[in-house]
Structures are given as C-alpha cells and as structure tokens.
Motif scaffolding. Structure first.
Motif, PDB file in Angstrom:
ATOM      1  N   ILE A   1       0.946  -1.216   0.207  1.00 48.66           N
ATOM      2  CA  ILE A   1      -0.034   0.090  -0.034  1.00 48.66           C
ATOM      3  C   ILE A   1       0.930   1.264   0.023  1.00 48.66           C
ATOM      4  O   ILE A   1       1.783   1.364   1.019  1.00 48.66           O
ATOM      5  CB  ILE A   1      -0.980  -0.016   1.193  1.00 48.66           C
ATOM      6  CG1 ILE A   1      -1.722  -1.161   1.198  1.00 48.66           C
ATOM      7  CG2 ILE A   1      -1.861   1.284   1.085  1.00 48.66           C
ATOM      8  CD1 ILE A   1      -2.670  -1.390   2.581  1.00 48.66           C
ATOM      9  N   SER A   2       0.744   2.054  -0.960  1.00 46.87           N
ATOM     10  CA  SER A   2       1.565   3.328  -0.982  1.00 46.87           C
ATOM     11  C   SER A   2       1.179   4.355  -0.086  1.00 46.87           C
ATOM     12  O   SER A   2      -0.087   4.494   0.126  1.00 46.87           O
ATOM     13  CB  SER A   2       1.399   3.815  -2.484  1.00 46.87           C
ATOM     14  OG  SER A   2       0.069   4.331  -2.699  1.00 46.87           O
ATOM     15  N   PRO A   3       2.108   4.880   0.991  1.00 43.50           N
ATOM     16  CA  PRO A   3       1.690   5.770   1.580  1.00 43.50           C
ATOM     17  C   PRO A   3       1.002   7.301   1.039  1.00 43.50           C
ATOM     18  O   PRO A   3       1.092   7.455  -0.047  1.00 43.50           O
ATOM     19  CB  PRO A   3       2.842   6.284   2.484  1.00 43.50           C
ATOM     20  CG  PRO A   3       3.847   5.939   1.341  1.00 43.50           C
ATOM     21  CD  PRO A   3       3.338   4.811   0.492  1.00 43.50           C
ATOM     22  N   ALA A   4       0.127   7.498   1.874  1.00 39.10           N
ATOM     23  CA  ALA A   4      -0.716   8.921   1.348  1.00 39.10           C
ATOM     24  C   ALA A   4       0.409   9.978   1.167  1.00 39.10           C
ATOM     25  O   ALA A   4       1.177  10.197   1.769  1.00 39.10           O
ATOM     26  CB  ALA A   4      -1.839   9.288   2.323  1.00 39.10           C
ATOM     27  N   PRO A   5       0.045  10.935   0.022  1.00 42.53           N
ATOM     28  CA  PRO A   5       1.167  11.833   0.074  1.00 42.53           C
ATOM     29  C   PRO A   5       1.164  12.775   1.001  1.00 42.53           C
ATOM     30  O   PRO A   5       0.059  13.014   1.678  1.00 42.53           O
ATOM     31  CB  PRO A   5       0.522  12.580  -1.417  1.00 42.53           C
ATOM     32  CG  PRO A   5      -0.779  12.010  -1.749  1.00 42.53           C
ATOM     33  CD  PRO A   5      -0.846  10.882  -0.835  1.00 42.53           C
ATOM     34  N   ALA A   6       2.339  13.444   1.320  1.00 40.03           N
ATOM     35  CA  ALA A   6       2.533  14.311   2.292  1.00 40.03           C
ATOM     36  C   ALA A   6       1.832  15.599   2.175  1.00 40.03           C
ATOM     37  O   ALA A   6       1.961  16.253   0.981  1.00 40.03           O
ATOM     38  CB  ALA A   6       4.040  14.371   2.827  1.00 40.03           C
ATOM     39  N   VAL A   7       1.135  16.348   3.159  1.00 40.93           N
ATOM     40  CA  VAL A   7       0.468  17.408   3.110  1.00 40.93           C
ATOM     41  C   VAL A   7       1.620  18.571   3.143  1.00 40.93           C
ATOM     42  O   VAL A   7       2.317  18.495   4.146  1.00 40.93           O
ATOM     43  CB  VAL A   7      -0.626  17.656   4.057  1.00 40.93           C
ATOM     44  CG1 VAL A   7      -1.221  18.821   4.046  1.00 40.93           C
ATOM     45  CG2 VAL A   7      -1.800  16.522   3.400  1.00 40.93           C
ATOM     46  N   CYS A   8       1.294  19.587   2.579  1.00 43.65           N
ATOM     47  CA  CYS A   8       2.489  20.922   2.603  1.00 43.65           C
ATOM     48  C   CYS A   8       1.822  21.411   4.267  1.00 43.65           C
ATOM     49  O   CYS A   8       0.894  21.710   4.363  1.00 43.65           O
ATOM     50  CB  CYS A   8       1.979  21.854   1.595  1.00 43.65           C
ATOM     51  SG  CYS A   8       3.239  23.293   1.798  1.00 43.65           S
ATOM     52  N   SER A   9       3.174  21.943   4.846  1.00 42.90           N
ATOM     53  CA  SER A   9       2.787  22.448   6.268  1.00 42.90           C
ATOM     54  C   SER A   9       2.179  23.920   6.251  1.00 42.90           C
ATOM     55  O   SER A   9       1.563  24.013   7.001  1.00 42.90           O
ATOM     56  CB  SER A   9       3.881  22.020   7.098  1.00 42.90           C
ATOM     57  OG  SER A   9       5.192  22.661   6.670  1.00 42.90           O
ATOM     58  N   PRO A  10       2.848  24.902   5.332  1.00 41.81           N
ATOM     59  CA  PRO A  10       2.517  26.180   5.478  1.00 41.81           C
ATOM     60  C   PRO A  10       0.947  26.286   5.089  1.00 41.81           C
ATOM     61  O   PRO A  10       0.501  27.161   5.638  1.00 41.81           O
ATOM     62  CB  PRO A  10       3.415  26.820   4.587  1.00 41.81           C
ATOM     63  CG  PRO A  10       4.803  26.063   4.552  1.00 41.81           C
ATOM     64  CD  PRO A  10       4.225  24.725   4.600  1.00 41.81           C
TER      65      PRO A  10
END
Length: 62
Positions: free
Chosen positions: A14-23
């Motif tokens: 299972i591919s991990p969910a894309p990381a969300v931009c923090s700003p």
C-alpha cells in the motif's frame, strides 16, 4: 485427523498517502497580510499562492 495449517497472507504493498504541505495545510493557498499607509498598518488579509508547494498542496520533499 491431520492438523490444519493456516498461513497468513503477505501484506499488500500500500503506497503511503502523499504528504501535506505544512504552511498551507494542503489547500495551496496562504493568507498574506495587506499593509497600507506610511506607518504600514495592517488592514486585512488576502489569499495568495503557497510558495512552498506552488499551489499543489503536496509537500515538495516527499
């Protein structure tokens, strides 16, 4: 009677969910304070494009 052997299924890749931009928290937009006058007093805020992810909402390092 022979004992029954059970095997476990191998985990699926299972591919991990894309990381969300923090700003911008994944929205792609950030609030920029608008300043006016000689003393540069803040008047309000306007939406602007997130320069970290360029509006995509995904973290650039991931």
């Amino acid at each position: 009677m022979a004992t029954r052997r059970t095997t476990t299924k191998p985990p699926k890749n299972i591919s991990p969910a894309p990381a969300v931009c923090s700003p911008c928290n994944g929205s792609g937009m950030v609030a920029a304070t608008v300043r006016v006058g000689r003393k540069r007093r803040p008047v309000g805020q306007q939406d602007g494009l997130c320069l970290n992810c360029l509006g995509s909402g995904l973290a650039p390092d991931a």
